[in-house]
Design a protein around this motif. Sequence first.
Motif, PDB file in Angstrom:
ATOM      1  N   SER A  40       0.781  -1.233   0.000  1.00  8.44           N
ATOM      2  CA  SER A  40       0.000   0.000   0.000  1.00  8.44           C
ATOM      3  C   SER A  40       0.813   1.283   0.000  1.00  8.44           C
ATOM      4  O   SER A  40       0.234   2.349  -0.187  1.00  8.44           O
ATOM      5  CB  SER A  40      -0.937   0.015   1.230  1.00  8.44           C
ATOM      6  OG  SER A  40      -1.778  -1.122   1.250  1.00  8.44           O
ATOM      7  N   ASN A  41       2.134   1.239   0.254  1.00  5.46           N
ATOM      8  CA  ASN A  41       2.893   2.475   0.334  1.00  5.46           C
ATOM      9  C   ASN A  41       2.906   3.206  -1.009  1.00  5.46           C
ATOM     10  O   ASN A  41       3.246   2.621  -2.046  1.00  5.46           O
ATOM     11  CB  ASN A  41       4.330   2.179   0.780  1.00  5.46           C
ATOM     12  CG  ASN A  41       5.141   3.449   0.943  1.00  5.46           C
ATOM     13  OD1 ASN A  41       5.801   3.893   0.016  1.00  5.46           O
ATOM     14  ND2 ASN A  41       5.075   4.045   2.123  1.00  5.46           N
ATOM     15  N   LEU A  42       2.541   4.475  -0.988  1.00  3.45           N
ATOM     16  CA  LEU A  42       2.392   5.228  -2.233  1.00  3.45           C
ATOM     17  C   LEU A  42       3.735   5.481  -2.917  1.00  3.45           C
ATOM     18  O   LEU A  42       3.820   5.468  -4.145  1.00  3.45           O
ATOM     19  CB  LEU A  42       1.690   6.557  -1.944  1.00  3.45           C
ATOM     20  CG  LEU A  42       0.220   6.437  -1.509  1.00  3.45           C
ATOM     21  CD1 LEU A  42      -0.343   7.801  -1.142  1.00  3.45           C
ATOM     22  CD2 LEU A  42      -0.619   5.806  -2.611  1.00  3.45           C
ATOM     23  N   ARG A  77      -0.129   3.847   4.818  1.00  2.00           N
ATOM     24  CA  ARG A  77      -1.319   4.323   4.123  1.00  2.00           C
ATOM     25  C   ARG A  77      -2.595   3.959   4.899  1.00  2.00           C
ATOM     26  O   ARG A  77      -3.555   3.436   4.346  1.00  2.00           O
ATOM     27  CB  ARG A  77      -1.360   3.749   2.700  1.00  2.00           C
ATOM     28  CG  ARG A  77      -2.251   4.539   1.740  1.00  2.00           C
ATOM     29  CD  ARG A  77      -2.219   3.891   0.382  1.00  2.00           C
ATOM     30  NE  ARG A  77      -3.208   4.415  -0.531  1.00  2.00           N
ATOM     31  CZ  ARG A  77      -3.504   3.881  -1.712  1.00  2.00           C
ATOM     32  NH1 ARG A  77      -2.860   2.790  -2.115  1.00  2.00           N
ATOM     33  NH2 ARG A  77      -4.417   4.399  -2.489  1.00  2.00           N
TER      34      ARG A  77
END
Length: 416
Positions: A38-40, A209
């Motif tokens: 999920s890390n952008l 996130r």
Amino acid sequence: MKKLIYFLGFTVCSIVTHAQPKDTVLTFSMAKARLMKSNLSLLASYYDINIANAVVIQARVWNNPYFVFNGDLYSNEENEYFHFRNQHLLQIEQTFSYAGKHTNTVKLARVGVEMAEKQMEDVLRSLLLEMGNTYCDLAALQEKQLLYQQVILSYDKLMTATRKQLELGAISLTEALRLESEYVTVQTDALANYNEKEKVIADLRVLLRFPQDTTFYVEQKIPIVAQEFDPATLAEQAVTLRPDVQAKKIDKKYQERNLKLQHSSSIPDLKLAYQPRDRGSNYVRPYQGFNVEFNIPLFDRNQGGIKEAEFNVKKSILEFDQIENQVRNEIVAAYNRYRSSNLGLANYKQEFLDQLRQLNQSTNENFQKRNISLLQFIDHQRIFIHTNIQLIELKQQYLNNVNELNFTVGTTLIDN
């Protein structure tokens, strides 16, 4: 003074009341899995690979052919615009690159894909270190919060009894104020710890996130067995595994391939043209012709581009040697810090901690019974708080050193 104490007491009690229960534990493995998903910043780095692959696609395609149409804009004889019946020309042109220019361009773009992949891996490696340290920092702050909660609750009971004793004249005002001053100090430290915890948990939410209202509990989990490693072996392993080292190695390959491209770029392109029809602009009507065009490399032979590429090759060799030397020194330093913090943890025996906890309990009881003086009570309380905070911070430092060792080697040597 009393208003300040009541305010701090109410605020700290509110913090303690709203402390996150342990049934919402976020384990380190869960945090790592969510980071990778999920890390952008990590998701954005994947597009760099797609962009590099798109460059390969573009490098592989050939030049488009040109279509040329030339027509009579105005005829004086006929007094007519666009009098194409009088004169017009059709021409088809195609530019060809040779001397390996097209091949070297494609190969250079493919090396760029390898570079983008290693850079993405390095982004992941850096994010894992940042997340690991943030996770351990939050675990330490939450554990300190529980410690302060325990001490403050003990102080609450003691202060209630002390105020009654002050009203009855069983304790002097000086002793009561000294005790309340110590109480305020502990509450202030607890507030500072709470504010720092909120900042760190916000950082962890961003990394993983999570929505801004998400709360969770993390844990300091010390590995059961402290492993021993050979720093020389770790250094060799890091040179092989670390993506930033591999990226520098690929950069050497990239610069060498670019040098070949610059040499081939000194050879001019060849343009072939065919005129299937030429009416009115040539002495033969109708006329069909064939053209060959190329520039003469009299002045521009891409000398500057070749020189620049040669220097970039030499520069990349030095940069690779530099990062290899840097990695070997980082490994030794990280391993020494890991061993040092592990030896420091060994000083905190469980028997010692149990005795310290029992001493703190008996200290509260003995002070209420007036078996010990105020100074002795305060001294024992400070020792209890200071020793436990030192242990929490040492565990935090040890886990951060584990994260750093994994980071410097480029693989998970020790699971948190």
